[in-house]
Motif scaffolding. Structure first.
Motif, PDB file in Angstrom:
ATOM      1  N   PRO A 194     -16.344  -2.848 -18.760  1.00  0.00           N
ATOM      2  CA  PRO A 194     -16.184  -3.730 -17.593  1.00  0.00           C
ATOM      3  C   PRO A 194     -15.964  -2.901 -16.330  1.00  0.00           C
ATOM      4  N   GLU A 195     -16.127  -3.540 -15.193  1.00  0.00           N
ATOM      5  CA  GLU A 195     -15.805  -2.848 -13.950  1.00  0.00           C
ATOM      6  C   GLU A 195     -14.364  -2.357 -13.998  1.00  0.00           C
ATOM      7  N   ALA A 196     -14.111  -1.259 -13.326  1.00  0.00           N
ATOM      8  CA  ALA A 196     -12.745  -0.727 -13.292  1.00  0.00           C
ATOM      9  C   ALA A 196     -11.797  -1.769 -12.716  1.00  0.00           C
ATOM     10  N   PRO A 197     -10.600  -1.875 -13.263  1.00  0.00           N
ATOM     11  CA  PRO A 197      -9.645  -2.860 -12.754  1.00  0.00           C
ATOM     12  C   PRO A 197      -9.202  -2.539 -11.337  1.00  0.00           C
ATOM     13  N   ALA A 198      -8.641  -3.521 -10.686  1.00  0.00           N
ATOM     14  CA  ALA A 198      -8.124  -3.303  -9.336  1.00  0.00           C
ATOM     15  C   ALA A 198      -7.016  -2.258  -9.367  1.00  0.00           C
ATOM     16  N   ARG A 199      -6.979  -1.450  -8.344  1.00  0.00           N
ATOM     17  CA  ARG A 199      -5.975  -0.386  -8.266  1.00  0.00           C
ATOM     18  C   ARG A 199      -4.840  -0.739  -7.315  1.00  0.00           C
ATOM     19  N   ASP A 200      -4.745  -2.021  -6.965  1.00  0.00           N
ATOM     20  CA  ASP A 200      -3.797  -2.428  -5.931  1.00  0.00           C
ATOM     21  C   ASP A 200      -2.360  -2.543  -6.425  1.00  0.00           C
ATOM     22  N   PHE A 201      -2.119  -2.214  -7.700  1.00  0.00           N
ATOM     23  CA  PHE A 201      -0.729  -2.216  -8.148  1.00  0.00           C
ATOM     24  C   PHE A 201       0.010  -0.966  -7.666  1.00  0.00           C
ATOM     25  N   MET A 202      -0.740  -0.029  -7.059  1.00  0.00           N
ATOM     26  CA  MET A 202      -0.117   1.094  -6.352  1.00  0.00           C
ATOM     27  C   MET A 202      -0.840   1.271  -5.022  1.00  0.00           C
ATOM     28  N   THR A 203      -0.130   1.766  -4.042  1.00  0.00           N
ATOM     29  CA  THR A 203      -0.744   2.060  -2.744  1.00  0.00           C
ATOM     30  C   THR A 203      -1.554   3.357  -2.851  1.00  0.00           C
ATOM     31  N   GLU A 204      -2.396   3.597  -1.849  1.00  0.00           N
ATOM     32  CA  GLU A 204      -3.183   4.822  -1.855  1.00  0.00           C
ATOM     33  C   GLU A 204      -2.285   6.053  -1.832  1.00  0.00           C
ATOM     34  N   ALA A 205      -1.183   5.972  -1.119  1.00  0.00           N
ATOM     35  CA  ALA A 205      -0.257   7.105  -1.089  1.00  0.00           C
ATOM     36  C   ALA A 205       0.362   7.339  -2.463  1.00  0.00           C
ATOM     37  N   GLU A 206       0.642   6.257  -3.173  1.00  0.00           N
ATOM     38  CA  GLU A 206       1.219   6.384  -4.522  1.00  0.00           C
ATOM     39  C   GLU A 206       0.195   6.979  -5.491  1.00  0.00           C
ATOM     40  N   TRP A 207      -1.061   6.567  -5.337  1.00  0.00           N
ATOM     41  CA  TRP A 207      -2.112   7.168  -6.171  1.00  0.00           C
ATOM     42  C   TRP A 207      -2.249   8.665  -5.855  1.00  0.00           C
ATOM     43  N   ASP A 208      -2.178   9.021  -4.579  1.00  0.00           N
ATOM     44  CA  ASP A 208      -2.267  10.443  -4.215  1.00  0.00           C
ATOM     45  C   ASP A 208      -1.165  11.242  -4.901  1.00  0.00           C
TER      46      ASP A 208
END
Length: 744
Positions: A15-29
């Motif tokens: 499936p398409e990758a799930p939404a990544r919005d459970f963390m902010t971009e800064a948190e992903w970094d």
């Protein structure tokens, strides 16, 4: 007709990758900065291949060249020195597929909200100082500092930091083994066996619900929820007795021609929870089959009969079934139908090492039967789905036999609850949500883009065979008030040990996964609790997701040695238990389990025994999957190992090895920092002599209800102590024959 092909199956899209919005971009970094510390770029002072040296661990030219030499000398199929250098200098954390795999891993973890809060804290100056000792946040640190932070967490006295280090390292090592552009090239591994054939399976015809807005109703005599080892046996018996049967499962069917899947697709489609559940404390990873055929589609062919001392223990609890001829008959019927046999077994290097080591040490063990009807089943990828259709699991044997007797089947149906009559006691069916395949027959498109319909299946009898993770959740959500529902969960917790055989090409992904065992230590407490020693699956992501991370150089070099690596487990018959319960928000299973001190001491003894087997088998590195323990590498180049006398314990003949074993004992395997895995779930709806101590009676009927049964490993009164497939099938045989008799 089977046609040998070098092409392999058509890949099953994810499936398409799930939404990544459970963390902010800064948190992903921040998170990816930490994974950069797990598997860093490693370069030399004068290398021109790496422009930004802050993104690497920088060695002197002499150190770097020696590292390249060591890597080359450790490999039988060595690549060029330039290719090894390119591999060492590569940064996995910058690869898009690596990052997507991390996203997929985290998106389904219940603790992801806690992780986001920690990443947010690490992104602040004060939070960074508090958690790392550095004022500058992790994402702005050079790689060598990120690496140092992870090492400090791994040895921290603060357990959450040790757990965080372990979890990030496991996720990164798994993603790297799946998506590294160097891994398959250097190791020679592929997800497709060299002898892959276009094997056709049983021609299932699945019941389809029509489009509509209301609840669609279906009627049958018996609805069986779950198509695994319990449900498959029950379906065959009841259908052959002449009754209408409908087997439903939330998973989907994938025929042998589509197997084995790629590792990432198999994790998504063939297992629950994206490949692995984690207990609430993150101390234990639990593998649970999630496709049509359940665990029987992905298990490893092992056939053990329930041991006499366990049968006697269960009988002593007011369950005389287990020492009766009736149970003998059920086990015999199962044994014969699945063709359990030692005939035609060919040991691969990993299994042979276990047998040879046990023989050298004078320990009990042997060859274990396989459910392959006396055919040589040299398949190391059953974990990814088996292409040969030789393994007589539910989807290839029991369910086709049920279909020939008139049973019907429904895939993609998630049962939400058992429906009771107005008396609140009599089960009259099940209700849930059915999701169709898409127009092309795929299952990767969003559920919102596929036909969905609420369905009520009316039945005279309801059998729940969802396994020890799902069966108690279904009962709990159905309003069954028995306080034992979900409790008494046994997992056969395991610790792992890997060994590198520098002079042997192990190719551990080929050959039967478990065709040997050692049972010398199965009764360590004198009451039937102890460990079995067995090989484990060695496809890359299972091998590297469970490796203990020590430092970045060690991790990258170990990945190079995959072709020479073998892994084994110390499998514990646990005395103490956990529980399964529905997530209060999602309704999906949550698992509360921590290996007790009593049980983990047994597991540790088994791990020590595995180390001794690896020693006498002349491993060049022995690596217990425990934190803070360096691998044992013989200082004498293996001279003492070569001279070891049969029957002697190497702990008392090699002082260097004895010192390492002492460290192993001191390091300990206490959760949650140590890696603990489980592929067996039992007991969460256990059979009992009375309602106060269990969930079902000796006929498998749920206490306090009518027409409602459970037939799977969840009814085990305690842990079986052996791989549970045959016992599960035998109990399902007994329970379903009773149900069929009641229907007559």
């Amino acid at each position: 007709m089977d046609v040998t092909s070098t092409l392999g199956p058509k890949p099953i899209p994810l499936p398409e990758a799930p939404a990544r919005d459970f963390m902010t971009e800064a948190e992903w970094d921040t998170l990816f900065a930490l994974t950069d510390g797990v598997l860093p770029s490693i370069t030399s002072t004068t290398s021109s291949s790496v422009e930004d040296k802050n993104g690497s661990i920088v060695l002197s030219d002499t150190q770097f060249e020696k590292l390249v030499d060591d890597c080359a000398s450790a490999l039988s199929n060595r690549p060029s020195r330039e290719r090894i250098k390119e591999y060492l200098e590569f940064r996995p954390s910058e690869d898009a597929k690596f990052r997507e795999d991390c996203l997929r891993s985290l998106a389904i973890v219940p603790q992801r909200g806690q992780l986001a809060r920690v990443m947010n804290l690490l992104g602040t100056y004060a939070g960074s100082l508090l958690l790392t000792g550095y004022w500058t946040p992790v994402a702005h640190q050079p790689t060598h500092v990120r690496h140092a932070i992870l090492q400090s967490w791994a040895s921290s006295r603060i357990i959450p930091l040790r757990t965080l280090s372990k979890s990030v390292a496991q996720m990164a090592q798994k993603a790297n083994s799946l998506h590294s552009r160097f891994f398959q090239e250097i190791s020679g591994y592929t997800d497709v066996p060299y002898d892959w054939k276009n094997t056709e399976g049983y021609a299932y015809e699945f019941v389809q619900a029509p489009a509509g807005s209301g609840t669609h109703e279906i009627s049958t005599d018996v609805v069986i929820v779950g198509s695994g080892c319990g449900g498959g046996v029950a379906a065959k018996n009841i259908a052959e007795a002449g009754h209408r049967v409908l087997v439903v499962d939330k998973g989907y069917y994938f025929p042998p021609s589509q197997l084995p899947m790629t590792q990432e697709s198999a994790s998504h489609y063939l297992y629950d929870a994206g490949g692995v559940y984690f207990s609430d404390s993150a101390s234990t990873g639990i593998l649970c089959g999630g496709s049509w055929g359940g665990g029987g589609t992905v298990n490893w062919s092992v056939c053990f009969r329930l041991q006499d001392f366990v049968r006697e223990e269960w009988a002593s609890e007011g369950l005389p079934l287990f020492t009766s001829s009736d149970f003998d008959d059920s086990m015999d019927r199962v044994w014969d139908f699945i063709g359990a046999s030692k005939d035609a077994i060919r040991q691969n290097a990993r299994n042979q090492a276990l047998l040879d080591g046990a023989r050298m040490l004078g320990w009990k063990g042997g060859v274990v039967e396989q459910n392959t009807a006396s055919k040589e089943h040299y398949c190391g990828r059953c974990h990814l789905g088996c292409n040969s259709a030789e393994k007589k699991g539910p989807a290839t044997s029991w369910l086709p036999a049920a279909g020939e007797a008139g049973a019907e089947f429904m895939e993609g149906f998630t049962v939400e609850k058992v429906v009771f009559a107005d008396d609140g006691v009599t089960a009259i069916g099940v209700e849930g949500l059915w999701t169709a395949r898409d127009e092309e027959g795929g299952v990767h498109k969003p559920e919102s883009a596929r036909l969905q319909r609420r369905v009520f299946i009316r039945a005279r009898k309801v059998i729940i065979s969802g396994g020890s993770i799902w069966s108690p959740v279904i009962l709990a959500k159905s309003g069954v008030k028995n306080r034992n529902v979900g409790r008494h969960l046994h997992l056969h917790p395991t610790n792992l040990l890997s060994a590198v055989f520098g002079n042997t090409d192990m190719t551990s992904w080929e050959g039967g996964i478990i065709t040997s065992y050692v049972n010398e230590f199965e009764n360590l407490d004198g009451r039937g609790h102890g460990v079995k020693l067995e090989p484990t699956c060695n496809v890359p992501y299972t091998t590297y997701a469970t490796q203990t991370w020590r430092d970045g150089i060690d991790a990258k070099v170990l990945a190079l040695k995959y072709r020479h690596l073998g892994s084994w487990i110390s499998l514990t018959r646990d005395r103490d238990t956990g529980r399964v319960y529905p997530d209060p928000r999602k309704g999906t299973p949550r698992i509360d389990y921590n290996t007790s001190d009593f049980d983990r001491e047994h597991t540790l003894e088994g791990l020590i025994a595995l180390a001794k087997i690896a020693y006498v088998a002349r491993a060049t590195e022995i690596r217990a999957h425990l934190p803070h323990l360096p691998p044992f590498i013989p200082k004498d180049g293996g001279k003492r190992q070569a001279e070891h006398e049969a029957g002697k314990d190497p702990e008392f003949t090699d002082p260097d090895f004895a010192a390492w074993i002492k460290k192993l004992r001191e390091v300990d395997n206490k959760p949650p920092a140590a890696v603990c895995m489980s592929a067996h779930q039992m007991g969460s709806c256990r059979m009992s002599a009375n309602e106060d101590s269990g969930v079902v009676d000796m006929r498998g009927k749920v206490w306090g209800t009518k027409n409602l049964y459970v037939a799977d490993a969840s009814v085990f009164p305690s842990a079986s102590g052996v791989n549970p497939m045959v016992t599960t099938m035998a109990l399902a045989d007994w329970i379903s024959r009773g149900v069929a008799t009641e229907l007559d």
